[in-house]
Design an enzyme around this catalytic site. Structure first.
Site, PDB file in Angstrom:
ATOM      1  N   HIS A 169      -1.188   8.301   0.232  1.00  0.00           N
ATOM      2  CA  HIS A 169      -1.258   7.779   1.852  1.00  0.00           C
ATOM      3  C   HIS A 169      -1.144   9.285   2.597  1.00  0.00           C
ATOM      4  O   HIS A 169       0.139   9.403   2.811  1.00  0.00           O
ATOM      5  CB  HIS A 169      -0.425   6.895   1.970  1.00  0.00           C
ATOM      6  CG  HIS A 169      -0.804   6.176   3.333  1.00  0.00           C
ATOM      7  ND1 HIS A 169      -1.597   6.585   4.232  1.00  0.00           N
ATOM      8  CD2 HIS A 169      -0.239   5.087   3.771  1.00  0.00           C
ATOM      9  CE1 HIS A 169      -1.554   6.112   5.271  1.00  0.00           C
ATOM     10  NE2 HIS A 169      -0.683   4.849   5.022  1.00  0.00           N
ATOM     11  N   TYR A 207       2.021   9.370   8.717  1.00  0.00           N
ATOM     12  CA  TYR A 207       3.205   9.530   7.627  1.00  0.00           C
ATOM     13  C   TYR A 207       3.176  10.983   7.038  1.00  0.00           C
ATOM     14  O   TYR A 207       2.765  11.762   7.575  1.00  0.00           O
ATOM     15  CB  TYR A 207       2.952   8.743   6.544  1.00  0.00           C
ATOM     16  CG  TYR A 207       2.928   7.107   7.173  1.00  0.00           C
ATOM     17  CD1 TYR A 207       3.976   6.759   8.126  1.00  0.00           C
ATOM     18  CD2 TYR A 207       1.777   6.080   6.937  1.00  0.00           C
ATOM     19  CE1 TYR A 207       3.620   5.275   8.563  1.00  0.00           C
ATOM     20  CE2 TYR A 207       1.750   4.752   7.595  1.00  0.00           C
ATOM     21  CZ  TYR A 207       2.787   4.570   8.373  1.00  0.00           C
ATOM     22  OH  TYR A 207       2.746   3.100   8.721  1.00  0.00           O
TER      23      TYR A 207
END
Length: 367
Positions: free
Chosen positions: A167, A172
């Site tokens: 991810h 993030y």
């Protein structure tokens, strides 16, 4: 143009039975310690079987990497039994089960990391209400995070998943290292575009190494990225195309482009003639498959997505209608549900928190 019922052969030789994918969507059904619950297994079981590939919601690779309560963990072997049940549930009818692995970095909510330090590439808070200022990771901690992505991959293999998705999107930690907004470092992990890309590429190499060492040539490794950033200074499309070119040169099996809409167009000079997805597709130039996602709801949306990508992914549509893909594949388009009401949550196996997230459409939570 691709047809949604076409099979897809990935670079590692794995074959997907069609071009439909369920995108990673955190449904907040794990327990307070990150263990998979029976309700979570039921949720995944109720939505799989029709699509070629199902990507689970993000699983955090170390205790201070959780974004918010309800996410499943993958930082210890004790989580493997529950994750194994999830993987088995997702693999019905030949659907490939993928575990998304991540670290939330500065996007972690205070109650999610239980007193652990909030960390990121630099010491800049996300410019959103309620987000706190992180401390920069040390060199040793960066090395540990990379090792933890590798260890998480090994656990995903042991749990029976067909692959992992790294991810690198949606603000993030991996995204934070690539962003000039959050990465204020002056060492080998920050500064120039090349140095900002070093951490994402190091994580990819570690994950690929884990698959090689496990002897799993058929294990799928994908990477998810967000092509733009909503604040200044932020990731530009020019930056993204640099990273896309680097990623396409590695032994990844797909690249997953996270956008709010598949037809999004950039505003920066030199990149306004076509969609962002078209520029990425041009840069990849067939070196690996592309998954597109972003407000795909109907057959025509899927067809539009497949003009510049190899697979089309849905998150919210599959949450609202567990049989979205099956209805589409069987030409029952008119029967597809398009709205989710609170009273539907129990029968659709959706947690109240997931409903709240979907309703708010918070970009850092939905995808």
């Amino acid at each position: 143009m691709h047809t949604l019922t076409d099979t897809v052969t990935l670079p590692n030789g794995a074959t997907l039975k069609n071009r439909l994918v369920i995108a990673p969507l955190t449904v907040c059904l794990s327990d307070a310690n990150g263990y998979v619950t029976p309700q979570e297994v039921d949720y995944y079981a109720s939505r799989t079987g029709a699509v070629g590939m199902y990507i689970a919601g993000c699983s955090y690779i170390q205790p201070n990497g959780r974004g918010w309560l309800g996410e499943e963990a993958i930082y210890d072997d004790s989580f493997i039994p529950g994750l194994s049940k999830m993987a088995a549930a997702m693999k019905r009818n030949g659907t490939k089960a993928i575990m998304q692995i991540f670290h939330a970095g500065r996007m972690a909510e205070a109650d999610a990391i239980f007193g652990h330090d909030l960390v990121s590439a630099g010491d800049v808070a996300a410019p959103l209400e309620g987000y706190r200022t992180p401390r920069p990771l040390t060199e040793e901690e960066i090395t540990d995070v990379i090792k933890n992505f590798k260890a998480a991959t090994i656990r995903a293999i042991k749990a029976g998943f067909d692959g992992v998705e790294i991810h690198g999107a949606n603000n993030y930690l991996i995204h934070q290292f690539f962003s000039p907004h959050s990465n204020t470092r002056t060492d080998r992990w920050g500064g120039s575009l090349e140095k900002r890309a070093a951490f994402p590429l190091a994580v990819v190499e570690a994950v690929l190494c884990a698959a090689r060492e496990a002897g799993r040539k058929d294990f799928i490794v994908g990477y998810r990225l967000s092509p733009r950033e909503q604040w200044t200074p932020g990731i530009t499309l020019k930056d993204t195309l640099y990273l896309v070119d680097k990623l396409a040169s590695l032994q990844l099996d797909y690249l997953h482009i996270s956008q709010s809409h598949i037809g999004s167009v950039a505003t920066e000079q030199g990149y306004t003639d076509k969609s962002i997805l078209a520029y990425i597709n041009e840069t990849v130039n067939g070196r690996l498959p592309i998954i597109s996602v972003g407000n795909i709801q109907t057959r025509s949306d899927v067809e539009e997505a497949l003009t510049n990508s190899d697979m089309a992914a849905v998150g919210g549509s599959a949450l609202i209608d567990p049989n979205w893909a099956a209805k589409l594949l069987n030409n029952h388009d008119a029967a597809i549900r398009t709205k989710l009401a609170p009273e539907d949550c129990e029968i659709l196996k959706v947690s109240p928190l997931a409903y709240k997230i979907l309703s708010s459409r918070a970009p850092e939570r939905i995808l």
